[in-house]
Motif scaffolding. Structure first.
Motif, short mmCIF file in Angstrom:
data_model
loop_
_atom_site.label_atom_id
_atom_site.label_comp_id
_atom_site.label_asym_id
_atom_site.label_seq_id
_atom_site.Cartn_x
_atom_site.Cartn_y
_atom_site.Cartn_z
N ASP A 13 -27.55 67.97 41.21
CA ASP A 13 -26.93 67.27 42.34
C ASP A 13 -25.85 66.27 41.94
OD1 ASP A 13 -28.60 68.51 44.37
OD2 ASP A 13 -30.23 67.35 43.47
N ASP A 14 -25.31 66.41 40.75
CA ASP A 14 -24.25 65.49 40.32
C ASP A 14 -22.98 65.67 41.15
OD1 ASP A 14 -24.17 68.02 39.16
OD2 ASP A 14 -23.27 67.33 37.29
N VAL A 15 -22.64 66.91 41.49
CA VAL A 15 -21.45 67.17 42.29
C VAL A 15 -21.60 66.55 43.68
CG1 VAL A 15 -20.04 68.97 43.38
CG2 VAL A 15 -20.84 69.25 41.02
N ASP A 16 -22.79 66.66 44.26
CA ASP A 16 -23.03 66.09 45.58
C ASP A 16 -22.97 64.56 45.54
OD1 ASP A 16 -24.22 68.58 47.28
OD2 ASP A 16 -24.82 68.68 45.18
N ALA A 17 -23.52 63.97 44.47
CA ALA A 17 -23.47 62.51 44.34
C ALA A 17 -22.04 62.03 44.19
CB ALA A 17 -24.33 62.06 43.15
N ALA A 18 -21.24 62.76 43.41
CA ALA A 18 -19.83 62.40 43.26
C ALA A 18 -19.09 62.52 44.59
CB ALA A 18 -19.18 63.28 42.20
N ARG A 19 -19.41 63.54 45.34
CA ARG A 19 -18.80 63.72 46.67
C ARG A 19 -19.15 62.56 47.59
NH1 ARG A 19 -20.94 66.56 51.29
NH2 ARG A 19 -19.29 67.09 52.77
N ALA A 20 -20.38 62.10 47.53
CA ALA A 20 -20.80 60.97 48.35
C ALA A 20 -20.05 59.70 47.96
CB ALA A 20 -22.30 60.76 48.22
N ALA A 21 -19.85 59.51 46.65
CA ALA A 21 -19.09 58.34 46.19
C ALA A 21 -17.66 58.38 46.72
CB ALA A 21 -19.10 58.28 44.66
N ARG A 22 -17.05 59.56 46.65
CA ARG A 22 -15.68 59.68 47.15
C ARG A 22 -15.62 59.51 48.66
NH1 ARG A 22 -15.67 63.89 43.23
NH2 ARG A 22 -16.06 65.44 44.86
N ALA A 23 -16.69 59.89 49.36
CA ALA A 23 -16.70 59.80 50.82
C ALA A 23 -16.60 58.36 51.31
CB ALA A 23 -17.97 60.45 51.38
N VAL A 24 -17.02 57.41 50.49
CA VAL A 24 -16.93 56.00 50.89
C VAL A 24 -15.73 55.30 50.25
CG1 VAL A 24 -19.41 55.86 51.32
CG2 VAL A 24 -18.51 55.21 49.06
N GLY A 25 -14.88 56.08 49.60
CA GLY A 25 -13.65 55.53 49.05
C GLY A 25 -13.73 55.08 47.61
N ALA A 26 -14.84 55.36 46.93
CA ALA A 26 -14.97 55.01 45.52
C ALA A 26 -14.40 56.12 44.64
CB ALA A 26 -16.43 54.77 45.17
N GLU A 27 -14.13 55.77 43.40
CA GLU A 27 -13.74 56.77 42.41
C GLU A 27 -15.00 57.25 41.70
OE1 GLU A 27 -11.33 57.16 38.16
OE2 GLU A 27 -11.00 55.40 39.43
N ALA A 28 -15.25 58.54 41.74
CA ALA A 28 -16.41 59.11 41.06
C ALA A 28 -16.04 59.43 39.61
CB ALA A 28 -16.88 60.37 41.77
N ILE A 199 -24.48 62.88 54.18
CA ILE A 199 -23.27 62.08 54.34
C ILE A 199 -22.34 62.66 55.39
CG2 ILE A 199 -23.38 61.27 51.95
CD1 ILE A 199 -21.01 63.21 51.37
N ASP A 200 -22.71 63.78 55.99
CA ASP A 200 -21.87 64.44 56.98
C ASP A 200 -22.80 65.12 57.99
OD1 ASP A 200 -20.22 66.15 58.45
OD2 ASP A 200 -18.90 66.55 56.75
N ALA A 201 -22.72 64.68 59.23
CA ALA A 201 -23.61 65.24 60.25
C ALA A 201 -23.35 66.73 60.48
CB ALA A 201 -23.44 64.48 61.56
N LEU A 202 -22.19 67.22 60.07
CA LEU A 202 -21.88 68.64 60.24
C LEU A 202 -22.64 69.50 59.25
CD1 LEU A 202 -20.16 70.84 61.65
CD2 LEU A 202 -18.40 70.42 59.91
N THR A 203 -22.79 69.02 58.01
CA THR A 203 -23.40 69.83 56.96
C THR A 203 -24.79 69.36 56.56
OG1 THR A 203 -22.33 68.47 55.26
CG2 THR A 203 -21.15 70.44 56.01
N GLY A 204 -25.17 68.18 56.98
CA GLY A 204 -26.50 67.67 56.66
C GLY A 204 -27.25 67.34 57.93
N PRO A 205 -28.45 66.85 57.79
CA PRO A 205 -29.21 66.50 58.99
C PRO A 205 -28.67 65.26 59.70
CG PRO A 205 -30.40 65.79 57.04
CD PRO A 205 -29.22 66.60 56.57
N SER A 206 -27.88 64.45 58.95
CA SER A 206 -27.33 63.21 59.48
C SER A 206 -26.26 62.72 58.51
CB SER A 206 -28.42 62.14 59.61
OG SER A 206 -28.81 61.69 58.31
N ASP A 207 -25.64 61.59 58.84
CA ASP A 207 -24.78 60.93 57.87
C ASP A 207 -25.39 59.59 57.44
OD1 ASP A 207 -24.38 59.40 60.13
OD2 ASP A 207 -22.22 59.69 60.24
#
Length: 226
Positions: A13-28, A199-207
């Motif tokens: 799940d490293d790719v997903d964690a990096a995606r979550a970091a980028r989703a809030v504006g951080a650099e992964a 992190i995305d209500a479209l692809t997950g159960p919630s954000d």
């Protein structure tokens, strides 16, 4: 802000964690298990998966990876660290969090969307939540049953160090319905459910998981401006 995400052999799940970091504006920033350089990151995520195949015990081998010694040192210096699922197991094995994770009650792998209650909003990873809020976060594990000595559990409860608790059912039999805990300084958090998958209500159960990553941005910014 830079959030480091570790990759071990067997990490899922490293790719997903990096995606979550980028989703809030951080650099992964990708961190490799065999490299002890944290590359100037402001926080670290130890993600889920089966590090080193979990062949000895979940997280027991990863605890000795060169990168983890650097994480331990950084955490003891106040850097925010988040362990998700296998990452939570690794943080326990490394001594950054108390207790251990045992095989689930029923001995089955559990994969489902799970309601959690936010019990502590004073950690580096939970300030964006309201105390008592219920959030929907996926859980997927087979060694997710948190346990600790009666003394340790009493200490965690008395000090408000239970961060997340299972509601509407306990998927793995964790003591006191504990889904996540924190260190005494509130900078290190471990939880079995996967906020990076919510992190995305479209692809997950919630954000709802976004709150975890927005919270650490606030925590790291407060250190920079202090």
């Amino acid at each position: 802000m830079k959030i480091g995400v570790i990759t071990f052999p067997g990490t899922l799940d490293d790719v997903d964690a990096a995606r979550a970091a980028r989703a809030v504006g951080a650099e992964a920033v990708s961190l490799w298990h065999a490299d002890d350089d944290l590359r100037g990151v402001d926080a670290v995520v130890v993600p889920g998966g089966f590090s080193y195949g979990d062949y000895l015990r979940a997280g027991a081998i990863a605890r000795f990876a060169p990168v983890m010694q650097s994480v331990v040192d950084a955490a003891r210096g106040g850097m925010p660290v988040l362990g998700i699922c296998n990452g939570f197991q690794i943080l326990c094995e490394a001594g950054l969090l108390p207790g251990v994770m045992l095989r689930n009650v029923g001995l089955h792998f559990v994969c489902k969307d799970q309601w959690l209650r936010v019990e502590n909003t004073e950690t580096a990873w939970t300030t964006r939540f309201d105390t008592g809020a219920d959030i929907l976060i996926p859980v997927k594990n087979i060694d997710g049953r948190y346990t600790a000595s009666a003394e340790t559990v009493r200490e965690l409860e008395a000090e408000g160090r239970v961060v997340f608790r299972y509601v509407d059912g306990n998927p793995n039999g964790s003591i006191n319905d504990i889904a996540g805990i924190c260190s005494a300084n509130r900078r290190v958090v471990g939880l079995m459910p996967h906020p990076e998958h919510a992190i995305d209500a479209l692809t997950g159960p919630s954000d709802d998981g976004l709150g975890v990553f927005y919270s650490v941005l606030d925590a790291t910014r407060s250190l920079v401006t202090a």
